[in-house]
Enzyme design. Structure first.
Site, PDB file in Angstrom:
ATOM      1  CB  SER A   1       6.573  10.018   1.798  1.00 34.20           C
ATOM      2  OG  SER A   1       6.475  10.344   0.428  1.00 34.20           O
TER       3      SER A   1
ATOM      4  CD  GLU B   1       4.575   2.453  -0.515  1.00 31.64           C
ATOM      5  OE1 GLU B   1       5.061   3.519  -0.926  1.00 31.64           O
ATOM      6  OE2 GLU B   1       4.663   2.049   0.662  1.00 31.64           O
TER       7      GLU B   1
END
Length: 447
Positions: free
Chosen positions: A272, A377
């Site tokens: 991330s 995602e």
């Protein structure tokens, strides 16, 4: 629900505790318990949302989703931004860390070290460019040097994680349930040619105090690879805005070289926001003609802080990430980049800086890359765009998509997909680093 006024009198409502008291802790327990009960009922009444998801997976996903959606007052108007006390918001986030677990002796062990930014670890970025972010980096470096000259160097901590498998490779001569050689938990090479994984944790630059949210994932990565994992606990937003995080990661990497780790034996990794930090570090190393790590493993990298990919508008949303408006003062990008500053087109252009959003950078002359994404995602289109651009830039890059997985799915370390991702990272790390010599003392073969 707790309500506090901000500096300008705008009422802010918080779903989690605002004071560390018994009532506050009960409030957080209720928050998690309610979410868990609702998930259990839905799981047995409606069935799993994805057939491959266990009840534990659903509970973890739903707690993360509810935490990210409800913990901050995302209905606050943009006009109120300058009246919000983001110093208090930083305390509130730190007070309400995500639920986390430590390592069992059968999983591994971790140890926390301090990196003191004294004169030997101070750096100068020179004319690195990168506009406002580059200027801020140079100011941070100058501040470190001034503090070191005054004899008051700052410090930040760093986690060293070794799995039980790694520990079993070493004969310590001591008896007991945990046979960890002291060298395995030291912030120094066990051998001159030791290979390691240097991982930058995710958490939107705001969450992940002391990397504790990621320790189980690090143990899984260490177990699969047989390598130690080192993770710097960089400063967090909104108390410390960007590029403080990138500066700490740069200092951490250079400090490892100073301690004797060889660049060719370091596999850089990040999930991330940590993926963006890893890429930002590589841009700086390349531009400053400094030694780069052997390879880069990225898990759900946040490569575009403008969140421009079409998948951000996906429906249905199986991810735990919420879709937030940039008008929201608590949008993750605004929180880490410029807390307290109103959103504007100028800000949006600033976050297109490659150090903030690597998608917009020069991707040539980077080490081999492994990129992993969850196919559910919200960042998947941004990640695809990054990989496509990297390939067109001549990079050696491999993309892996994991069906029905959300963002940064390695945090679900108990899932078979996460275990598969750990094994893939391990194979990648071994393929791009050299096998160390075996003449460094008594060592047993890894099982």
């Amino acid at each position: 629900m707790s309500s506090l006024p901000c500096a300008g009198g705008v009422p802010l409502s918080f779903s989690l505790k605002t004071h560390d008291s018994l009532l506050g802790r009960l409030q957080n327990i209720r928050f998690i318990a309610t979410c868990t009960m609702e998930t259990v009922v839905n799981y047995y009444w409606k069935g799993p949302e994805r057939k491959s998801w266990s009840l534990r997976f659903h509970i973890t996903r739903d707690i993360l989703r509810r935490y990210l959606t409800e913990s901050l007052p995302h209905d606050t108007p943009n006009d109120a931004t300058e009246s919000i006390d983001f110093g208090y918001i930083a305390e509130y986030i730190a007070m309400n860390c995500l639920p986390m677990r430590g390592l069992l002796p059968s999983e591994g062990c971790n140890w926390e070290h301090d990196i003191v930014v004294d004169a030997q670890f101070c750096t100068q970025y020179g004319a690195t460019g990168y506009g406002l972010s580059g200027a801020k980096l140079r100011a941070l470096a100058a501040g470190d040097l001034e503090a070191a000259k005054r004899g008051e160097p700052r410090s930040f901590s760093c986690q060293v994680v070794a799995s039980a498998r790694v520990a079993r490779c070493w004969v310590t001569g001591r008896r007991g349930p945990a046979c960890y050689d002291e060298r395995l938990l030291a912030l120094a090479p066990v051998t001159a040619d030791e290979r390691i994984i240097l991982h930058f944790h995710g958490g939107a630059y705001c969450v992940g105090e002391r990397s504790l949210t990621h320790i189980p994932a690090y143990a899984g990565m260490s177990d699969a690879s047989g390598l130690r994992v080192i993770s710097p606990n960089y400063r967090l937003a909104p108390r410390h805005h960007f590029p403080s995080q990138l500066h700490d990661c740069f200092v951490a990497y250079m400090s490892l070289l100073q301690r004797g780790f060889q660049p060719a034996n370091i596999v850089l990794a990040g999930d991330s926001a940590g993926g963006a930090l890893a890429l930002g570090l590589l841009f700086l190393l390349r531009d400053m003609k400094l030694p780069a790590p052997a390879a880069l493993a990225l898990i759900s990298p946040w490569v575009d802080a403008t969140c421009s990919g079409e998948s951000w508008a996906s429906s249905p949303n199986h991810d735990y990430l919420p879709t937030l408006s940039f008008e929201d003062p608590f949008h993750p990008t605004r929180m880490f980049y410029a807390p307290g500053r109103r959103f504007s087109d100028e800000m949006l252009e600033e976050v297109r800086c490659p150090l903030v959003s690597p998608l917009f950078g020069d991707l040539a002359n980077l080490p081999p890359m492994l990129v992993q994404k969850g196919c559910d995602e919200l960042l998947r289109d941004d990640i695809d765009a990054f990989v496509d651009k990297a390939e067109r830039s001549g990079a050696n890059v491999r993309l892996e998509g994991y069906d029905h997985m959300p963002h940064a799915f390695i945090l679900f370390d108990f899932a078979k997909e996460a275990q598969q991702a750990f094994r893939s990272i391990a194979s990648f790390a071994h393929a791009h680093t050299s096998e160390p010599a075996r003449s460094h003392g008594t060592k047993r073969g890894a099982d």
